[in-house]
Enzyme design. Structure first.
Site, PDB file in Angstrom:
ATOM      1  N   SER A 154       0.924  -1.397  -0.011  1.00 22.84           N
ATOM      2  CA  SER A 154       0.406   0.243   0.177  1.00 22.84           C
ATOM      3  C   SER A 154       0.806   1.348   0.100  1.00 22.84           C
ATOM      4  O   SER A 154       1.956   0.930   0.254  1.00 22.84           O
ATOM      5  CB  SER A 154      -0.976   0.487   1.467  1.00 22.84           C
ATOM      6  OG  SER A 154      -1.141   0.897   1.171  1.00 22.84           O
ATOM      7  N   TYR A 167      -1.475  -1.142  10.914  1.00 24.41           N
ATOM      8  CA  TYR A 167      -2.481  -1.245   8.842  1.00 24.41           C
ATOM      9  C   TYR A 167      -0.284  -0.572   8.678  1.00 24.41           C
ATOM     10  O   TYR A 167       0.395  -1.490   7.716  1.00 24.41           O
ATOM     11  CB  TYR A 167      -2.706  -0.272   8.157  1.00 24.41           C
ATOM     12  CG  TYR A 167      -3.306  -0.246   6.923  1.00 24.41           C
ATOM     13  CD1 TYR A 167      -3.750  -1.335   6.538  1.00 24.41           C
ATOM     14  CD2 TYR A 167      -2.703   0.505   6.324  1.00 24.41           C
ATOM     15  CE1 TYR A 167      -3.488  -1.968   4.877  1.00 24.41           C
ATOM     16  CE2 TYR A 167      -2.903   0.393   4.397  1.00 24.41           C
ATOM     17  CZ  TYR A 167      -3.509  -0.935   4.100  1.00 24.41           C
ATOM     18  OH  TYR A 167      -3.430  -0.298   3.292  1.00 24.41           O
TER      19      TYR A 167
END
Length: 262
Positions: A154, A167
């Site tokens: 990401s 995350y």
């Protein structure tokens, strides 16, 4: 003119977490490029639809149910994939999810802090899953002395945000895992790379109004003024899966419309 290096004709690909979203987008593009594709998800519904879409390109689509964060399930998946596809050329680890939350209770804010279980779950979903995928399929790829691994990271791996520590840390760890494994597997001609997408909402998972709001938000936040299309990640994955990227390993490719540099 046909650029044969970009063809995936005859390649066999596994994509974990491909029942929806980015994994689904990748599955459709690599099938269009000529690959047979096995896809996994936690339930059969989504992967069943994706496998049918793969078959519409005249390729073999194999839907499988698996929790990619569980070692025993990934070991079982390895046997299933090799039985159904005969071999594996490309492994795409595409499981991911996020829970927002503070590391500690803040005196001026309501709400509880993230628990250890929350933290571990997010790290497992975004980092451990790639380790388990590579552990399960690594022996096959190394023995045949060829292959491509693509970890879906990401843009959060390079751009931090408050309340997203688990995350972001997991995705940053995935980038370093990718580099380490690329060095470990290079002597066997197995390449390992990562793709770091930005905003790629799945239109099938959102209402028309929600998609419009996501687009309006992206117009303000993203230099290219829009959200990404799932196919765009698929096109990058197809390149990394193909012989066109034969000299590329240990790299993370950010595809986010410029958001990470804004």
């Amino acid at each position: 003119m046909t650029l044969t290096e970009y063809s995936l004709e005859g390649k066999r690909v596994l994509i974990t977490g491909a029942g929806r979203g980015i994994g689904k987008g990748i599955a459709l593009v690599v099938a269009e490029a000529g690959a047979d594709v096995a896809v996994t998800g936690l339930t059969p519904t989504g992967v069943g639809r994706v496998a049918e879409a793969v078959a519409a390109f005249g390729r073999r689509g194999v839907p499988l149910v698996c929790d990619a964060t569980k070692q025993e399930e990934m070991d079982r998946l390895s046997a299933q994939v090799l039985e159904k596809l005969g071999a594996l050329d490309v492994l795409i680890n595409c499981v991911g999810d996020a829970i927002l939350g503070p590391v500690a209770v803040r005196p001026d804010k309501e709400g509880a802090a993230m628990t250890q279980a929350d933290w571990q779950r997010i790290v497992d979903i975004n980092l451990t899953e790639a380790f388990l995928g590579c552990r399960a399929f690594g022996p096959h790829l190394l023995a045949q002395r060829k292959g491509s691994v693509i970890n879906i990271s990401s843009y959060a791996a390079v751009r931090a945000s408050a309340l997203r520590s688990a995350y972001d840390a997991a995705k940053a760890g995935l980038a370093q895992f990718t580099r380490c494994l690329a060095l470990e597997w290079a002597p066997y001609d197995v390449r390992v790379n990562a793709i770091a997408p930005g905003q790629f909402p799945d239109p099938e998972q959102l209402s028309v109004g929600d998609m419009r709001r996501r687009q309006e938000q992206a117009a303000k936040q993203v230099p290219l003024r829009r959200v990404g299309q799932l196919r765009e990640v698929g096109l990058l994955a197809a390149y990394l899966a193909s012989d066109a990227s034969a000299y590329v390993t240990g790299q993370q490719f950010v595809i986010d419309g410029g958001q990470s540099i804004a």
